[in-house]
Design a protein around this motif. Structure first.
Motif, PDB file in Angstrom:
ATOM      1  N   GLY A  48       0.824  -1.207   0.000  1.00 21.86           N
ATOM      2  CA  GLY A  48       0.000   0.000   0.000  1.00 21.86           C
ATOM      3  C   GLY A  48       0.855   1.253   0.000  1.00 21.86           C
ATOM      4  O   GLY A  48       2.060   1.221   0.238  1.00 21.86           O
ATOM      5  N   SER A  49       0.217   2.362  -0.260  1.00 22.07           N
ATOM      6  CA  SER A  49       0.939   3.630  -0.340  1.00 22.07           C
ATOM      7  C   SER A  49       1.453   4.085   1.022  1.00 22.07           C
ATOM      8  O   SER A  49       2.345   4.924   1.102  1.00 22.07           O
ATOM      9  N   MET A  50       0.931   3.508   2.102  1.00 20.72           N
ATOM     10  CA  MET A  50       1.362   3.885   3.443  1.00 20.72           C
ATOM     11  C   MET A  50       2.578   3.085   3.914  1.00 20.72           C
ATOM     12  O   MET A  50       3.207   3.431   4.913  1.00 20.72           O
ATOM     13  N   GLN A  51       2.967   2.059   3.209  1.00 27.23           N
ATOM     14  CA  GLN A  51       4.091   1.226   3.633  1.00 27.23           C
ATOM     15  C   GLN A  51       5.374   2.040   3.840  1.00 27.23           C
ATOM     16  O   GLN A  51       6.027   1.865   4.874  1.00 27.23           O
ATOM     17  N   PRO A  52       5.752   2.947   2.926  1.00 30.49           N
ATOM     18  CA  PRO A  52       6.968   3.732   3.175  1.00 30.49           C
ATOM     19  C   PRO A  52       6.869   4.607   4.429  1.00 30.49           C
ATOM     20  O   PRO A  52       7.860   4.785   5.138  1.00 30.49           O
ATOM     21  N   LEU A  53       5.695   5.132   4.722  1.00 26.67           N
ATOM     22  CA  LEU A  53       5.518   5.943   5.925  1.00 26.67           C
ATOM     23  C   LEU A  53       5.803   5.112   7.168  1.00 26.67           C
ATOM     24  O   LEU A  53       6.540   5.554   8.066  1.00 26.67           O
ATOM     25  N   LEU A  54       5.259   3.916   7.230  1.00 30.08           N
ATOM     26  CA  LEU A  54       5.496   3.049   8.379  1.00 30.08           C
ATOM     27  C   LEU A  54       6.970   2.669   8.491  1.00 30.08           C
ATOM     28  O   LEU A  54       7.552   2.684   9.578  1.00 30.08           O
ATOM     29  N   TYR A  55       7.575   2.358   7.360  1.00 35.80           N
ATOM     30  CA  TYR A  55       8.975   1.944   7.314  1.00 35.80           C
ATOM     31  C   TYR A  55       9.895   3.062   7.789  1.00 35.80           C
ATOM     32  O   TYR A  55      10.701   2.875   8.702  1.00 35.80           O
ATOM     33  N   TRP A  56       9.779   4.250   7.199  1.00 29.21           N
ATOM     34  CA  TRP A  56      10.675   5.352   7.548  1.00 29.21           C
ATOM     35  C   TRP A  56      10.381   5.907   8.933  1.00 29.21           C
ATOM     36  O   TRP A  56      11.298   6.343   9.642  1.00 29.21           O
ATOM     37  N   SER A  57       9.130   5.872   9.354  1.00 32.84           N
ATOM     38  CA  SER A  57       8.800   6.303  10.713  1.00 32.84           C
ATOM     39  C   SER A  57       9.454   5.374  11.730  1.00 32.84           C
ATOM     40  O   SER A  57       9.961   5.830  12.768  1.00 32.84           O
ATOM     41  N   CYS A  58       9.449   4.104  11.446  1.00 33.21           N
ATOM     42  CA  CYS A  58      10.127   3.136  12.306  1.00 33.21           C
ATOM     43  C   CYS A  58      11.629   3.416  12.338  1.00 33.21           C
ATOM     44  O   CYS A  58      12.247   3.426  13.408  1.00 33.21           O
ATOM     45  N   PHE A  59      12.221   3.657  11.180  1.00 36.47           N
ATOM     46  CA  PHE A  59      13.645   3.979  11.119  1.00 36.47           C
ATOM     47  C   PHE A  59      13.956   5.192  11.990  1.00 36.47           C
ATOM     48  O   PHE A  59      14.928   5.187  12.751  1.00 36.47           O
ATOM     49  N   ALA A  60      13.143   6.233  11.880  1.00 34.63           N
ATOM     50  CA  ALA A  60      13.378   7.453  12.665  1.00 34.63           C
ATOM     51  C   ALA A  60      13.250   7.165  14.159  1.00 34.63           C
ATOM     52  O   ALA A  60      14.098   7.573  14.959  1.00 34.63           O
ATOM     53  N   ARG A  61      12.194   6.470  14.544  1.00 35.60           N
ATOM     54  CA  ARG A  61      11.957   6.167  15.964  1.00 35.60           C
ATOM     55  C   ARG A  61      13.088   5.318  16.539  1.00 35.60           C
ATOM     56  O   ARG A  61      13.652   5.633  17.595  1.00 35.60           O
ATOM     57  N   GLU A  62      13.446   4.246  15.862  1.00 33.96           N
ATOM     58  CA  GLU A  62      14.516   3.367  16.343  1.00 33.96           C
ATOM     59  C   GLU A  62      15.855   4.101  16.391  1.00 33.96           C
ATOM     60  O   GLU A  62      16.657   3.899  17.307  1.00 33.96           O
ATOM     61  N   THR A  63      16.087   4.958  15.407  1.00 29.61           N
ATOM     62  CA  THR A  63      17.341   5.704  15.350  1.00 29.61           C
ATOM     63  C   THR A  63      17.430   6.700  16.496  1.00 29.61           C
ATOM     64  O   THR A  63      18.484   6.846  17.124  1.00 29.61           O
ATOM     65  N   ARG A  64      16.334   7.374  16.792  1.00 34.17           N
ATOM     66  CA  ARG A  64      16.332   8.324  17.922  1.00 34.17           C
ATOM     67  C   ARG A  64      16.581   7.584  19.244  1.00 34.17           C
ATOM     68  O   ARG A  64      17.309   8.078  20.104  1.00 34.17           O
ATOM     69  N   GLN A  65      15.984   6.419  19.406  1.00 33.57           N
ATOM     70  CA  GLN A  65      16.208   5.646  20.631  1.00 33.57           C
ATOM     71  C   GLN A  65      17.673   5.222  20.744  1.00 33.57           C
ATOM     72  O   GLN A  65      18.278   5.307  21.821  1.00 33.57           O
ATOM     73  N   ARG A  66      18.248   4.769  19.653  1.00 34.93           N
ATOM     74  CA  ARG A  66      19.656   4.355  19.667  1.00 34.93           C
ATOM     75  C   ARG A  66      20.566   5.544  19.920  1.00 34.93           C
ATOM     76  O   ARG A  66      21.566   5.428  20.643  1.00 34.93           O
ATOM     77  N   THR A  67      20.222   6.690  19.362  1.00 29.09           N
ATOM     78  CA  THR A  67      21.020   7.896  19.578  1.00 29.09           C
ATOM     79  C   THR A  67      21.080   8.233  21.058  1.00 29.09           C
ATOM     80  O   THR A  67      22.146   8.575  21.582  1.00 29.09           O
ATOM     81  N   GLU A  68      19.952   8.127  21.733  1.00 30.17           N
ATOM     82  CA  GLU A  68      19.917   8.410  23.173  1.00 30.17           C
ATOM     83  C   GLU A  68      20.813   7.442  23.940  1.00 30.17           C
ATOM     84  O   GLU A  68      21.549   7.851  24.836  1.00 30.17           O
ATOM     85  N   SER A  69      20.804   6.181  23.586  1.00 27.86           N
ATOM     86  CA  SER A  69      21.683   5.192  24.226  1.00 27.86           C
ATOM     87  C   SER A  69      23.142   5.540  24.014  1.00 27.86           C
ATOM     88  O   SER A  69      23.960   5.460  24.932  1.00 27.86           O
ATOM     89  N   LEU A  70      23.483   5.898  22.777  1.00 37.08           N
ATOM     90  CA  LEU A  70      24.869   6.267  22.485  1.00 37.08           C
ATOM     91  C   LEU A  70      25.284   7.529  23.231  1.00 37.08           C
ATOM     92  O   LEU A  70      26.417   7.629  23.715  1.00 37.08           O
ATOM     93  N   ARG A  71      24.386   8.484  23.334  1.00 39.47           N
ATOM     94  CA  ARG A  71      24.695   9.717  24.069  1.00 39.47           C
ATOM     95  C   ARG A  71      24.960   9.420  25.540  1.00 39.47           C
ATOM     96  O   ARG A  71      25.890   9.972  26.133  1.00 39.47           O
ATOM     97  N   LEU A  72      24.132   8.562  26.131  1.00 40.95           N
ATOM     98  CA  LEU A  72      24.354   8.203  27.532  1.00 40.95           C
ATOM     99  C   LEU A  72      25.716   7.562  27.724  1.00 40.95           C
ATOM    100  O   LEU A  72      26.448   7.872  28.674  1.00 40.95           O
ATOM    101  N   PHE A  73      26.080   6.663  26.835  1.00 39.40           N
ATOM    102  CA  PHE A  73      27.399   6.021  26.922  1.00 39.40           C
ATOM    103  C   PHE A  73      28.513   7.045  26.714  1.00 39.40           C
ATOM    104  O   PHE A  73      29.515   7.043  27.430  1.00 39.40           O
ATOM    105  N   GLY A  74      28.341   7.925  25.755  1.00 39.84           N
ATOM    106  CA  GLY A  74      29.372   8.906  25.423  1.00 39.84           C
ATOM    107  C   GLY A  74      29.595   9.953  26.498  1.00 39.84           C
ATOM    108  O   GLY A  74      30.658  10.571  26.552  1.00 39.84           O
ATOM    109  N   GLU A  75      28.603  10.141  27.364  1.00 43.36           N
ATOM    110  CA  GLU A  75      28.717  11.158  28.407  1.00 43.36           C
ATOM    111  C   GLU A  75      29.346  10.634  29.681  1.00 43.36           C
ATOM    112  O   GLU A  75      29.575  11.393  30.624  1.00 43.36           O
TER     113      GLU A  75
END
Length: 129
Positions: free
Chosen positions: A100-127
């Motif tokens: 469906g036409s919404m598949q890319p929205l779900l896919y990229w939204s997931c990428f953004a959400r997972e990436t933001r969560q991982r970024t926070e983990s990396l920031r905690l480690f880096g600090e």
């Protein structure tokens, strides 16, 4: 006939990012493009956080024994595993609207959400000091 298809494909290319009003995206194509742009921004943040985390890992490795696995190696391996996880998890999430036409929205939204969560983990480690 092949030339006509190529011309149609060129005419159907998405508008440039600066032409998209992601605050007021109304079409599925615009929402899909905005989700992709959101992931790209999140990915830039992730890369910065990874660099900081890697610097922290290398500083921790300054005094390890020869039998210890370097923190930099552990971080690199964890990041590679996380990328594999993210890719597979988001591919799965996209199947909610498979074809469906919404598949890319779900896919990229997931990428953004997972990436933001991982970024926070990396920031905690880096600090860690």
């Amino acid at each position: 006939m092949h030339r006509i298809l190529c011309l149609v494909a060129l005419c159907a290319t998405p508008v440039f990012a600066q032409d998209i009003d992601c605050e007021n995206a109304m079409t599925q194509q615009a929402m899909n493009q905005c989700a992709h742009l959101e992931w790209q921004a999140a990915d830039q943040d992730l890369n910065l956080a990874y660099g900081i985390a890697m610097a922290q890992a290398k500083s921790q490795d300054a005094y390890i024994s020869q039998t210890d696995i370097p923190a930099a190696t552990l971080l690199r391996n964890a990041q590679r595993a996380w990328i594999d996880f993210r890719d597979k998890a988001c591919a799965l999430e996209g199947t909610i609207a498979r074809g469906g036409s919404m598949q890319p929205l779900l896919y990229w939204s997931c990428f953004a959400r997972e990436t933001r969560q991982r970024t926070e983990s990396l920031r905690l480690f880096g600090e860690v000091n």
